[in-house]
Each structure stands twice: as structure tokens, then as C-alpha cells.
Design an enzyme around this catalytic site. Sequence first.
Site, mmCIF file in Angstrom:
data_model
loop_
_atom_site.group_PDB
_atom_site.id
_atom_site.type_symbol
_atom_site.label_atom_id
_atom_site.label_comp_id
_atom_site.label_asym_id
_atom_site.label_seq_id
_atom_site.Cartn_x
_atom_site.Cartn_y
_atom_site.Cartn_z
ATOM 1 N N GLU A 74 0.865 -1.188 0.000
ATOM 2 C CA GLU A 74 0.000 0.000 0.000
ATOM 3 C C GLU A 74 0.895 1.230 0.000
ATOM 4 O O GLU A 74 1.856 1.291 0.760
ATOM 5 C CB GLU A 74 -0.911 -0.067 1.238
ATOM 6 C CG GLU A 74 -1.731 1.128 1.574
ATOM 7 C CD GLU A 74 -2.635 1.648 0.463
ATOM 8 O OE1 GLU A 74 -3.555 0.932 0.024
ATOM 9 O OE2 GLU A 74 -2.421 2.798 0.046
ATOM 10 N N ASP A 124 -7.348 3.204 -8.002
ATOM 11 C CA ASP A 124 -7.877 4.530 -8.366
ATOM 12 C C ASP A 124 -8.039 4.659 -9.881
ATOM 13 O O ASP A 124 -7.084 4.440 -10.623
ATOM 14 C CB ASP A 124 -6.924 5.615 -7.849
ATOM 15 C CG ASP A 124 -6.745 5.508 -6.344
ATOM 16 O OD1 ASP A 124 -7.632 5.941 -5.600
ATOM 17 O OD2 ASP A 124 -5.707 4.948 -5.912
ATOM 18 N N THR A 197 -14.765 -5.949 -1.069
ATOM 19 C CA THR A 197 -13.806 -4.974 -0.518
ATOM 20 C C THR A 197 -14.569 -3.752 0.008
ATOM 21 O O THR A 197 -15.752 -3.568 -0.290
ATOM 22 C CB THR A 197 -12.785 -4.515 -1.582
ATOM 23 O OG1 THR A 197 -13.377 -3.504 -2.404
ATOM 24 C CG2 THR A 197 -12.299 -5.653 -2.454
HETATM 25 C C1 LIG Z 1 -9.573 3.185 -4.371
HETATM 26 S S1 LIG Z 1 -8.607 2.483 -3.109
HETATM 27 C C2 LIG Z 1 -9.167 0.780 -3.077
HETATM 28 C C3 LIG Z 1 -8.819 0.097 -1.776
HETATM 29 C C4 LIG Z 1 -9.198 -1.381 -1.678
HETATM 30 N N1 LIG Z 1 -8.485 -2.181 -2.640
HETATM 31 C C5 LIG Z 1 -10.672 -1.582 -1.817
HETATM 32 O O1 LIG Z 1 -11.127 -2.095 -2.857
HETATM 33 O O2 LIG Z 1 -11.401 -1.247 -0.875
HETATM 34 C C6 LIG Z 1 -7.009 2.326 -3.896
HETATM 35 C C7 LIG Z 1 -5.867 2.075 -2.917
HETATM 36 O O3 LIG Z 1 -4.662 1.857 -3.642
HETATM 37 C C8 LIG Z 1 -3.609 2.586 -3.031
HETATM 38 N N2 LIG Z 1 -2.625 2.868 -4.094
HETATM 39 C C9 LIG Z 1 -2.737 3.776 -5.074
HETATM 40 N N3 LIG Z 1 -1.657 3.746 -5.881
HETATM 41 C C10 LIG Z 1 -0.855 2.767 -5.394
HETATM 42 C C11 LIG Z 1 0.418 2.262 -5.799
HETATM 43 N N4 LIG Z 1 1.042 2.748 -6.869
HETATM 44 N N5 LIG Z 1 0.965 1.261 -5.065
HETATM 45 C C12 LIG Z 1 0.327 0.784 -3.968
HETATM 46 N N6 LIG Z 1 -0.871 1.235 -3.547
HETATM 47 C C13 LIG Z 1 -1.466 2.204 -4.249
HETATM 48 C C14 LIG Z 1 -4.279 3.817 -2.456
HETATM 49 O O4 LIG Z 1 -3.535 4.405 -1.409
HETATM 50 C C15 LIG Z 1 -5.616 3.244 -1.990
HETATM 51 O O5 LIG Z 1 -5.542 2.770 -0.663
#
Ligand SMILES: C[S@@+](CC[C@H](N)C(=O)[O-])C[C@H]1O[C@@H](n2cnc3c(N)ncnc32)[C@H](O)[C@@H]1O
Length: 224
Positions: A74, A124, A197
Site C-alpha cells: 500500500e 484509483d 472490498t
Molecule cells: C480506491 S482504493 C481501493 C482500496 C481497496 N483495494 C478496496 O477495494 O477497498 C485504492 C488504494 O490503492 C492505493 N494505491 C494507489 N496507488 C498505489 C500504488 N502505486 N501502489 C500501492 N498502492 C497504491 C491507495 O492508497 C488506496 O488505498
Amino acid sequence: MSRSLKYEIPGVDPRLSVADVAEKGWDAVFAAPRPGGTGATPGRRRVLEIGFGRGEFLLAMAARSPETEFIGIEISFKRTLKMARKVARAGLGNIRLLEARAEVAIRQLFRPGELSEIWINFSDPWPKARHAHRRVIQPGLVADASRALEKGGTLYVATDDVRYAHQIDCVLSAEKTLFNQYAPWPFLPEVPGRITTGYEEQWRAAGRPMHFFAYATTPRADLR
Ligand SMILES: C[S@@+](CC[C@H](N)C(=O)[O-])C[C@H]1O[C@@H](n2cnc3c(N)ncnc32)[C@H](O)[C@@H]1O
């Protein structure tokens, strides 16, 4: 009023540093003795979740499969800290967390074939065209993910965003080392038995469409 962050970990801290993993490798990391840990047992399945967010999915998977080793990567310090507290409180010894950019970690910290599954849930969508290059699903990451997967290992991707789903379809289907497990469909709108999720719950409540992709390193794999 913003609530202050709690930094203390109520149990064993599941977080690792990138330098630690780079030096020792995942086998040694999981073999290191710790309360509730999986211990040194070669041949265990190893599963990675990228961008675990609030961690609901990773916690549920790890509780369901105590014999499997789980890694969560993360990018957010705050989310990793909060998740570390949850993992410690739950006493789950089969989870390790890394605060890192997944694109870098997957290239540098995994040997070929050392993962059974990789999950990327609701990353995202960056809806503006000029931000699309920031999306996690890109050809380079998918190629690195494929290399890290064992024979028959599977990359699972989910999104609620229609335009991102189109990009994911294009990127995954262009990766010649991966095979669409849902062919002839590019994705499924529902997968029975799948763990929900945190973001998925929000998007479902808002009536957004689901897109679930599964690509494996062999034409047919045992899907979960
Ligand atoms: C929209 S949230 C989805 C969280 C979770 N997977 C869910 O479905 O509830 C996207 C997550 O990916 C993390 N994230 C974004 N870019 C990332 C990267 N390059 N490497 C690791 N984590 C990342 C963000 O901090 C965020 O917590």
C-alpha cells in the site's frame, strides 16, 4: 476536527521495510519466528494484494486461509499504519505489510514464480484523460506481475469504472504470458463467493457496475 493517528501496534507489527525484504527475501521474512506466524514451511501458497486500502479484503482472506502467506502493498503510510494495527489486533501471523509503490516493489522484491495470486481491487481510476498514466494497471506492471506468478498463478483485477475497465481489458489481453480465465467474456459482472472490498461496498451502494478480470499464466487455472 481531525482525529489523531494512533502509532502504537497492539501486538506484533506486520510491517516490513523495502530494504529488509530486498536483503532477506520473502522466504526468510515468513520463516522468521513470531507469535502466530506461519514459520518455516516451504511450499506454502503466497498471495499479494496491491492497494489494500482499509484492508477488509486482505484480513478476510488471511483469516479464511491461515496456511497461506499474504503480503499487502500500500502506498499510503496512514493506511499501512492503520492496517498494521488491525492485523496485530486480529493476531493474524500470516500477513506482512509493505508501505511502497507497487510498481517498484513488484519489479524489485519478487523472484519469478513466487506468488500464487495477485489481487488489485478497485485501484484509483484517475478519470481525467491527462491523469490516466497514473493508473496502476499498465503494461509494465502487468508484465512484472506475470513474471512473479507461478505456473497457473492468477492476477485478479476489479474496477467499477467503465473507462478504466476498457483500459484494463486492453492491457491484460495484450500481455502474451497471461490467459483470460473468463474467456470468451473480457470480465464478469459478478463472481459468486468473492470477498467484498471496502470500496466495492460503496460503489455497489451507489449502483456502479462491477468488472472482475482473472488472467492466469496458463490457459486454465483453478479459479477462486
Ligand atoms: C480506491 S482504493 C481501493 C482500496 C481497496 N483495494 C478496496 O477495494 O477497498 C485504492 C488504494 O490503492 C492505493 N494505491 C494507489 N496507488 C498505489 C500504488 N502505486 N501502489 C500501492 N498502492 C497504491 C491507495 O492508497 C488506496 O488505498
